[in-house]
Design a protein around this motif. Structure first.
Motif, mmCIF file in Angstrom:
data_model
loop_
_atom_site.group_PDB
_atom_site.id
_atom_site.type_symbol
_atom_site.label_atom_id
_atom_site.label_comp_id
_atom_site.label_asym_id
_atom_site.label_seq_id
_atom_site.Cartn_x
_atom_site.Cartn_y
_atom_site.Cartn_z
ATOM 1 N N GLN A 288 0.837 -1.202 0.000
ATOM 2 C CA GLN A 288 0.000 0.000 0.000
ATOM 3 C C GLN A 288 0.869 1.248 0.000
ATOM 4 O OE1 GLN A 288 -3.346 0.019 -0.217
ATOM 5 N NE2 GLN A 288 -3.310 -2.204 -0.335
ATOM 6 N N CYS A 289 1.080 1.829 -1.158
ATOM 7 C CA CYS A 289 1.929 3.016 -1.246
ATOM 8 C C CYS A 289 1.227 4.265 -0.718
ATOM 9 C CB CYS A 289 2.407 3.239 -2.679
ATOM 10 S SG CYS A 289 1.068 3.476 -3.845
ATOM 11 N N SER A 290 -0.093 4.201 -0.545
ATOM 12 C CA SER A 290 -0.841 5.375 -0.107
ATOM 13 C C SER A 290 -0.965 5.472 1.419
ATOM 14 C CB SER A 290 -2.242 5.350 -0.722
ATOM 15 O OG SER A 290 -2.937 4.205 -0.289
ATOM 16 N N LEU A 291 -0.244 4.651 2.151
ATOM 17 C CA LEU A 291 -0.318 4.698 3.605
ATOM 18 C C LEU A 291 0.385 5.944 4.134
ATOM 19 C CD1 LEU A 291 0.479 1.004 4.619
ATOM 20 C CD2 LEU A 291 -1.744 2.129 4.591
ATOM 21 N N SER A 292 -0.205 6.532 5.153
ATOM 22 C CA SER A 292 0.440 7.677 5.794
ATOM 23 C C SER A 292 1.589 7.175 6.667
ATOM 24 C CB SER A 292 -0.566 8.448 6.642
ATOM 25 O OG SER A 292 -0.931 7.694 7.783
ATOM 26 N N GLU A 293 2.416 8.095 7.091
ATOM 27 C CA GLU A 293 3.542 7.725 7.952
ATOM 28 C C GLU A 293 3.028 7.158 9.268
ATOM 29 O OE1 GLU A 293 7.340 9.866 10.121
ATOM 30 O OE2 GLU A 293 6.513 10.764 8.300
ATOM 31 N N ASN A 294 1.935 7.725 9.767
ATOM 32 C CA ASN A 294 1.336 7.237 11.014
ATOM 33 C C ASN A 294 0.836 5.808 10.852
ATOM 34 O OD1 ASN A 294 0.398 7.579 13.743
ATOM 35 N ND2 ASN A 294 -1.661 7.710 12.892
ATOM 36 N N ASP A 295 0.201 5.513 9.707
ATOM 37 C CA ASP A 295 -0.284 4.153 9.446
ATOM 38 C C ASP A 295 0.866 3.158 9.413
ATOM 39 O OD1 ASP A 295 -2.914 4.998 9.311
ATOM 40 O OD2 ASP A 295 -2.946 5.100 7.123
ATOM 41 N N VAL A 296 1.931 3.525 8.738
ATOM 42 C CA VAL A 296 3.104 2.645 8.656
ATOM 43 C C VAL A 296 3.690 2.425 10.047
ATOM 44 C CG1 VAL A 296 5.444 2.430 7.734
ATOM 45 C CG2 VAL A 296 3.604 3.264 6.267
ATOM 46 N N ASN A 297 3.743 3.483 10.849
ATOM 47 C CA ASN A 297 4.276 3.360 12.206
ATOM 48 C C ASN A 297 3.421 2.430 13.065
ATOM 49 O OD1 ASN A 297 6.423 5.048 11.663
ATOM 50 N ND2 ASN A 297 5.399 6.864 12.448
ATOM 51 N N LEU A 298 2.093 2.541 12.934
ATOM 52 C CA LEU A 298 1.201 1.654 13.693
ATOM 53 C C LEU A 298 1.416 0.197 13.297
ATOM 54 C CD1 LEU A 298 -2.127 3.705 13.620
ATOM 55 C CD2 LEU A 298 -0.762 3.180 15.639
#
Length: 73
Positions: free
Chosen positions: A24-34
């Motif tokens: 998922q390239c559209s993930l936000s940085e916060n989503d990736v961190n979670l």
């Protein structure tokens, strides 16, 4: 639940979360961190031995909370 089944379940969830993170390239940085935090907690859970079902449930509830935060955002 046997230790082997727990390990298989944890490995399957780690694989799923890693797939989401990478595909998922559209993930936000916060989503990736979670997701990365959930993966790290799952990896830590794999190394813990002698957990009672109650302790295991507490650990899993923290991970589920992270995944829910990702799903909601």
């Amino acid at each position: 639940m046997s230790r082997l089944k727990r390990q298989q379940s944890i490995n399957g969830l780690i694989l799923s979360l890693e797939t989401i993170t990478k595909s998922q390239c559209s993930l936000s940085e916060n989503d990736v961190n979670l997701l990365n935090e959930a993966i790290a907690k799952l990896n830590g859970l794999k190394t813990k031995k002698g957990l009672t079902d109650k302790h295991y449930q507490i650990e899993i509830s923290d991970i589920v909370e992270l995944i829910l935060k990702f799903s909601i955002s």
